[in-house]
Write an enzyme that holds these catalytic residues in place. Sequence first.
Site, PDB file in Angstrom:
ATOM      1  N   VAL A 610      38.133 101.009  46.042  1.00 34.17           N
ATOM      2  CA  VAL A 610      37.530 101.034  47.383  1.00 34.17           C
ATOM      3  C   VAL A 610      38.612 100.687  48.401  1.00 34.17           C
ATOM      4  O   VAL A 610      39.257  99.641  48.289  1.00 34.17           O
ATOM      5  CB  VAL A 610      36.383 100.002  47.500  1.00 34.17           C
ATOM      6  CG1 VAL A 610      35.768 100.051  48.885  1.00 34.17           C
ATOM      7  CG2 VAL A 610      35.322 100.252  46.444  1.00 34.17           C
ATOM      8  N   LYS A 683      31.948 104.536  45.918  1.00 35.80           N
ATOM      9  CA  LYS A 683      32.561 103.317  46.463  1.00 35.80           C
ATOM     10  C   LYS A 683      31.495 102.302  46.884  1.00 35.80           C
ATOM     11  O   LYS A 683      31.614 101.114  46.582  1.00 35.80           O
ATOM     12  CB  LYS A 683      33.453 103.668  47.649  1.00 35.80           C
ATOM     13  CG  LYS A 683      34.731 104.385  47.221  1.00 35.80           C
ATOM     14  CD  LYS A 683      35.530 104.829  48.429  1.00 35.80           C
ATOM     15  CE  LYS A 683      36.781 105.581  47.993  1.00 35.80           C
ATOM     16  NZ  LYS A 683      37.425 106.254  49.106  1.00 35.80           N
TER      17      LYS A 683
END
Length: 816
Positions: A610, A683
């Site tokens: 992420v 994510k």
Amino acid sequence: MKVLKFGGTSVGSAKNINKVMAILSDMSANDKVIAVVSAIGGITDKLLAAAELAVNKDDSYKKAFKTIEDIHSNIIDALILNEHKTEVSKAVGTKLSRLEHLLDGLFLVNELSPKATDKLLSFGELLSSYIITEALKSKGLKANLKNSQELIVTDNTHTNASVNFKITNANIESHFKGDKNKITILPGFISKSLDGEITTLGRGGSDYTAAIVAAALEVEELQIWTDVSGMFTTNPKVVKQAFPIKRLSYQEAVELSHFGAKVLYPPTVQPVLDKNIPIIIKNTLAPEDEGTSITGESTNGTGLAVKGISNINEIALLTLQGNGMVGIPGFSKRLFETLAQEKINIVLITQASSEHSICIGISEKDAESARAVIDLTFENEISLHKIDPIIVENDLAIIAVVGDNMKNHQGISGKMFSSLGKNNVNIRAIAQGASERNISAVIAAKDVKKALNTLHERFFETRTRQLNLFITGVGNVGERLIEQIRQQQDYLKDNLKLNIRIIGLSNSRTMVFNDEGISLDSWKEQLANGVKAAPKDFLDTVKSFNLRNSVFMDITANKDISDLYQDYLRKNIAVIACNKIACSSNYENYKQLKRLSYKYNASFLFETNVGAGLPVIDTLSNLIASGDEIQSIKAVLSGSLNYVFNNFDDSKRFHDVVKQAQDEGYTEPDPRIDLSGVDVARKILILARESGTEMNLEDITNTSFLTKSNLESESVDHFYESLIADEGHFQELIASAKAKHCKLKYVAEFNDGKASVGLKEIPEGHPFYNLEGKDNIVMFYTQRYPEQPMIIIGAGAGADVTASGLFADIIRLGNV
Ligand code: ADP
Ligand code: ASP
Ligand code: MG
């Protein structure tokens, strides 16, 4: 007067013998010297190998004999003056032909008894001592050869005889009493029994010969000249960072040598200890090095607690157990007596305090005969089920940590066992002597190298930690990472005490390994010349290296590779994943990876999943670990989509902007994964999971801005074609936003246990509005940050930042 012993390597070549002669010449200038010499390096093993061939009726023993003959004649050629060559060659030839006859005899009788072994092996030292004496004469030095068999008298235990010190000492004293020779050469290792049979003092026994002579004559010093610069902190052939120990007490030297430090044959210390004669271990190949001095001075109270670590391989563990043993005396006595009668040496003993079992470590070669005799001794108790038949485990080794001063330091065994445990080295048995000078542990033979390196790092290199990296995927990001590691290697060693080495590299075509560390100046060529790559083979090779602090790095987007993380973690190998597939796969797999990471003490890090290099996951874990609670997350998490919508306007085609993003490395290899929102959904899923929510990808609402035909395209090429066809749709999206003075941003949200992703029109003034280029932003609303969120903002895509995110994970591991 001094006694010097020269080992196999020291007399292993004409060049080295020249060094020995220079040492003897210097030393004898103002001192009387007795030089005990081993057989020329490796000859003892070659003699045994030739005999083995002969008794197995393999006539290539003749070739083996020829090699032995050649080695000796080459040395004669190089060292003996021409005028003496014929005479020396003749004398050596006579000895060698006796050896040849012996081998012929073995070929016929088909058997190698211990008695014949001694006769065979004695040729090594007899030949070397004679040749060296003659070489000294050729150099103009007066040297006298004395056959040790006329001095050292033993019992009849062939291959490992016991010395009769009374007769031996008298012989040595009387020989040297009136002796005027400045230099005497004695063959090491060989002796004779009272009835005149040839015996030997055990493999490595030349050291012992030297000690016996030194003690009998009460000389001022015993010097052991070998091929390393002293007794090292551990075997220097196994641990590169090992270094010579300057000072040792006799007891420390006994422990280290008894537990495998081959540089000193264990019985060597006793005779000189009795007479308080110092032993100096020196390197013939580097005589200027200080070496190790072993004396009666205990190191108690000063210096390092742990002085050295040693190991004995080929150990078997015997366990005698049964309820009938509890509280009844005599079991151990009978066990030990049985083994003593068979002349089986016990290396280690442990007994559980319940007296329910006794565990002993012996040499693996004795294991089967030990089993037979013990089961016979306890036949009766076994038949009555009072005790079980003896349990024999093979393929083990003993490692021992040694130091006089250990008893004054708490926690040595704690450090020893915790560092072994952290590296997944399983301990089968432990023994600690009452003197607390030695803590030993039985481990699997395959773990010895790892254990020695781990313990050496723990006790002697506390300041540097070595990480061994295995990297799969060397595309854009991988290449940058390797370059960053190359640049930072020295800085990390100096400042963070981290030694980062890349041991394995793979792309989809080839893979390459080097357990010394791949040179980062030429890794590309090495990889191109590597072997064919396969994820499973990579895993197997990483496992077979069995290195401590191993780290597997996945810098691919490949599911087959992420499927193997569990296998890595189970082997205590840390996993650093750039690949998002594992963490966004089904919840059970994600959870299982976390469980394995905990159970096998192997970190599982994925910061770059992420926000590339942004510290998003690390910040989130720190918030949670410190007791905060995540209420909601709002984020723009796709560097690629941000790049696309920041560059797209009515002057450009949507297709061209996407293509440009891909060309600049801002998208996944397949741009559909970004454009469809799947990448962003993965994510936010990972952030939701890391916040403590059980969630799957299907649970995320994904409102796509793509058209049906974009979404259904079968290949990347079709996808690009469909973007051109649907250009009007994209122009409508941008026109609508423009009309409302908004910008388009692809937003991910997590709120109340639910997550969604989709394209949003963001008005001026909103924190997302001014997000530049390929930047990401994450806003954490938590219990502690309820109104003003904690915001992380910055470049969220690109090879360099992703590589530095991976680098940060490596550093995190180094700090564990
Ligand atoms: P020599 O032939 O001179 O008697 P050895 O081969 O018997 O020599 O002993 C020297 C070897 O011992 C070294 O080359 C090294 O491989 C091995 N060794 C094992 N442990 C140690 C240690 N702790 N320190 C030094 N050498 C060690
Ligand atoms: N040559 C003998 C051996 O190899 C003795 C020694 O080297 O010390 O074991
Ligand atoms: Mg030796």
